[in-house]
Design a protein around this motif. Structure first.
Motif, PDB file in Angstrom:
ATOM      1  N   VAL A   1     -10.953 -16.747  -2.948  1.00 47.36           N
ATOM      2  CA  VAL A   1      -9.533 -17.047  -3.131  1.00 47.36           C
ATOM      3  C   VAL A   1      -9.298 -17.428  -4.590  1.00 47.36           C
ATOM      4  O   VAL A   1     -10.235 -17.749  -5.317  1.00 47.36           O
ATOM      5  N   PRO A   2      -8.035 -17.408  -5.044  1.00 44.20           N
ATOM      6  CA  PRO A   2      -7.747 -17.768  -6.440  1.00 44.20           C
ATOM      7  C   PRO A   2      -8.048 -19.239  -6.738  1.00 44.20           C
ATOM      8  O   PRO A   2      -7.941 -20.102  -5.867  1.00 44.20           O
ATOM      9  N   LEU A   3      -8.399 -19.488  -7.983  1.00 45.56           N
ATOM     10  CA  LEU A   3      -8.623 -20.835  -8.496  1.00 45.56           C
ATOM     11  C   LEU A   3      -7.481 -21.095  -9.475  1.00 45.56           C
ATOM     12  O   LEU A   3      -7.418 -20.496 -10.545  1.00 45.56           O
ATOM     13  N   VAL A   4      -6.547 -21.960  -9.089  1.00 40.93           N
ATOM     14  CA  VAL A   4      -5.315 -22.167  -9.847  1.00 40.93           C
ATOM     15  C   VAL A   4      -5.332 -23.527 -10.533  1.00 40.93           C
ATOM     16  O   VAL A   4      -5.460 -24.551  -9.858  1.00 40.93           O
ATOM     17  N   PRO A   5      -5.183 -23.551 -11.861  1.00 40.92           N
ATOM     18  CA  PRO A   5      -5.147 -24.831 -12.570  1.00 40.92           C
ATOM     19  C   PRO A   5      -3.770 -25.485 -12.446  1.00 40.92           C
ATOM     20  O   PRO A   5      -2.749 -24.801 -12.396  1.00 40.92           O
ATOM     21  N   VAL A   6      -3.778 -26.812 -12.400  1.00 40.75           N
ATOM     22  CA  VAL A   6      -2.541 -27.570 -12.327  1.00 40.75           C
ATOM     23  C   VAL A   6      -2.647 -28.741 -13.297  1.00 40.75           C
ATOM     24  O   VAL A   6      -3.601 -29.512 -13.238  1.00 40.75           O
ATOM     25  N   GLY A   7      -1.671 -28.854 -14.170  1.00 44.01           N
ATOM     26  CA  GLY A   7      -1.591 -29.996 -15.063  1.00 44.01           C
ATOM     27  C   GLY A   7      -0.672 -31.031 -14.453  1.00 44.01           C
ATOM     28  O   GLY A   7       0.419 -30.698 -13.981  1.00 44.01           O
ATOM     29  N   VAL A   8      -1.098 -32.281 -14.436  1.00 44.59           N
ATOM     30  CA  VAL A   8      -0.302 -33.364 -13.843  1.00 44.59           C
ATOM     31  C   VAL A   8      -0.251 -34.518 -14.838  1.00 44.59           C
ATOM     32  O   VAL A   8      -1.278 -34.953 -15.346  1.00 44.59           O
ATOM     33  N   LYS A   9       0.951 -35.016 -15.099  1.00 44.87           N
ATOM     34  CA  LYS A   9       1.146 -36.199 -15.945  1.00 44.87           C
ATOM     35  C   LYS A   9       1.971 -37.207 -15.163  1.00 44.87           C
ATOM     36  O   LYS A   9       2.825 -36.838 -14.368  1.00 44.87           O
ATOM     37  N   GLY A  10       1.691 -38.472 -15.404  1.00 46.57           N
ATOM     38  CA  GLY A  10       2.483 -39.525 -14.788  1.00 46.57           C
ATOM     39  C   GLY A  10       1.777 -40.287 -13.688  1.00 46.57           C
ATOM     40  O   GLY A  10       2.324 -41.240 -13.144  1.00 46.57           O
ATOM     41  N   THR A  11       0.557 -39.901 -13.362  1.00 43.57           N
ATOM     42  CA  THR A  11      -0.142 -40.581 -12.276  1.00 43.57           C
ATOM     43  C   THR A  11      -0.537 -41.996 -12.644  1.00 43.57           C
ATOM     44  O   THR A  11      -0.806 -42.806 -11.757  1.00 43.57           O
ATOM     45  N   ASP A  12      -0.533 -42.318 -13.946  1.00 43.38           N
ATOM     46  CA  ASP A  12      -0.842 -43.682 -14.340  1.00 43.38           C
ATOM     47  C   ASP A  12       0.273 -44.642 -13.951  1.00 43.38           C
ATOM     48  O   ASP A  12       0.089 -45.851 -13.953  1.00 43.38           O
ATOM     49  N   GLY A  13       1.428 -44.123 -13.582  1.00 40.69           N
ATOM     50  CA  GLY A  13       2.556 -44.962 -13.173  1.00 40.69           C
ATOM     51  C   GLY A  13       2.751 -45.038 -11.670  1.00 40.69           C
ATOM     52  O   GLY A  13       3.831 -45.362 -11.192  1.00 40.69           O
TER      53      GLY A  13
ATOM     54  N   VAL B   1       4.483 -31.848 -13.255  1.00 44.25           N
ATOM     55  CA  VAL B   1       3.455 -30.935 -12.754  1.00 44.25           C
ATOM     56  C   VAL B   1       3.741 -29.532 -13.286  1.00 44.25           C
ATOM     57  O   VAL B   1       4.880 -29.086 -13.273  1.00 44.25           O
ATOM     58  N   GLN B   2       2.680 -28.869 -13.753  1.00 44.70           N
ATOM     59  CA  GLN B   2       2.810 -27.482 -14.205  1.00 44.70           C
ATOM     60  C   GLN B   2       1.626 -26.686 -13.681  1.00 44.70           C
ATOM     61  O   GLN B   2       0.477 -27.099 -13.840  1.00 44.70           O
ATOM     62  N   TYR B   3       1.927 -25.555 -13.060  1.00 45.79           N
ATOM     63  CA  TYR B   3       0.894 -24.666 -12.531  1.00 45.79           C
ATOM     64  C   TYR B   3       0.612 -23.572 -13.543  1.00 45.79           C
ATOM     65  O   TYR B   3       1.519 -23.067 -14.190  1.00 45.79           O
ATOM     66  N   GLY B   4      -0.643 -23.202 -13.662  1.00 43.93           N
ATOM     67  CA  GLY B   4      -1.037 -22.116 -14.542  1.00 43.93           C
ATOM     68  C   GLY B   4      -1.360 -20.861 -13.751  1.00 43.93           C
ATOM     69  O   GLY B   4      -1.342 -20.852 -12.518  1.00 43.93           O
ATOM     70  N   ALA B   5      -1.680 -19.817 -14.471  1.00 45.63           N
ATOM     71  CA  ALA B   5      -2.099 -18.565 -13.840  1.00 45.63           C
ATOM     72  C   ALA B   5      -3.490 -18.762 -13.232  1.00 45.63           C
ATOM     73  O   ALA B   5      -4.287 -19.570 -13.728  1.00 45.63           O
TER      74      ALA B   5
ATOM     75  N   LEU C   1      -2.554 -27.170 -19.940  1.00 45.41           N
ATOM     76  CA  LEU C   1      -1.331 -27.467 -19.184  1.00 45.41           C
ATOM     77  C   LEU C   1      -0.891 -28.905 -19.395  1.00 45.41           C
ATOM     78  O   LEU C   1       0.296 -29.183 -19.585  1.00 45.41           O
ATOM     79  N   GLU C   2      -1.828 -29.829 -19.358  1.00 54.15           N
ATOM     80  CA  GLU C   2      -1.494 -31.244 -19.529  1.00 54.15           C
ATOM     81  C   GLU C   2      -0.944 -31.512 -20.928  1.00 54.15           C
ATOM     82  O   GLU C   2      -0.027 -32.318 -21.076  1.00 54.15           O
ATOM     83  N   GLU C   3      -1.497 -30.848 -21.930  1.00 48.50           N
ATOM     84  CA  GLU C   3      -0.999 -31.030 -23.295  1.00 48.50           C
ATOM     85  C   GLU C   3       0.421 -30.523 -23.451  1.00 48.50           C
ATOM     86  O   GLU C   3       1.174 -31.004 -24.290  1.00 48.50           O
ATOM     87  N   SER C   4       0.812 -29.555 -22.626  1.00 48.26           N
ATOM     88  CA  SER C   4       2.163 -28.980 -22.721  1.00 48.26           C
ATOM     89  C   SER C   4       3.201 -29.795 -21.961  1.00 48.26           C
ATOM     90  O   SER C   4       4.395 -29.531 -22.099  1.00 48.26           O
ATOM     91  N   LEU C   5       2.773 -30.772 -21.198  1.00 45.39           N
ATOM     92  CA  LEU C   5       3.732 -31.590 -20.426  1.00 45.39           C
ATOM     93  C   LEU C   5       4.303 -32.729 -21.243  1.00 45.39           C
ATOM     94  O   LEU C   5       3.708 -33.273 -22.105  1.00 45.39           O
TER      95      LEU C   5
END
Length: 117
Positions: free
Chosen positions: A58-70, A79-83, A113-117
């Protein structure tokens, strides 16, 4: 799932769920659960997500997440999903090495992805 060590039964369950069309979401651990403080260096990533994707085909999809420290103050998440990560060239290789390579590719994309958030 047993934190901090391989749990073959959990991986097999996730592989079966993924093969049946379910989405498997895994979060990397970057905090010391005992003290709740950020680590000064990142932990080496575990290869579970890559193993599941490789075994289930199955596909392996990267996800960038910011804000979990709060989380304690209910701060918003971004949240941003990548290809999907290209891992087709790894299928059929020795699983340990294939999973490490796929995980390296995944982490590179997650950091972008995280750097782009």
């Amino acid at each position: 799932m047993h934190r901090g060590r391989a749990d073959r039964e959990a991986i097999e369950t996730a592989v079966n769920l993924a093969r049946d069309g379910n989405v498997i979401a895994m979060f990397r651990k970057e905090r010391d659960a005992g003290r709740g403080c950020a680590r000064s260096t990142r932990r080496a990533p575990h290869t579970g997500a890559a193993r599941i994707a490789l075994e289930a085909d199955v596909p392996l999809v990267p996800v960038g997440v910011k804000g979990t420290d709060g989380l304690r103050r209910l701060a918003p998440w971004r949240v941003q999903y990548g290809a999907p990560i290209d891992i087709d060239d790894l299928r059929g290789q020795e699983m340990g090495e294939a999973a490490r390579t796929a995980t390296e590719r995944l982490m590179i994309e997650i950091h972008k992805l995280e750097e782009s958030l």
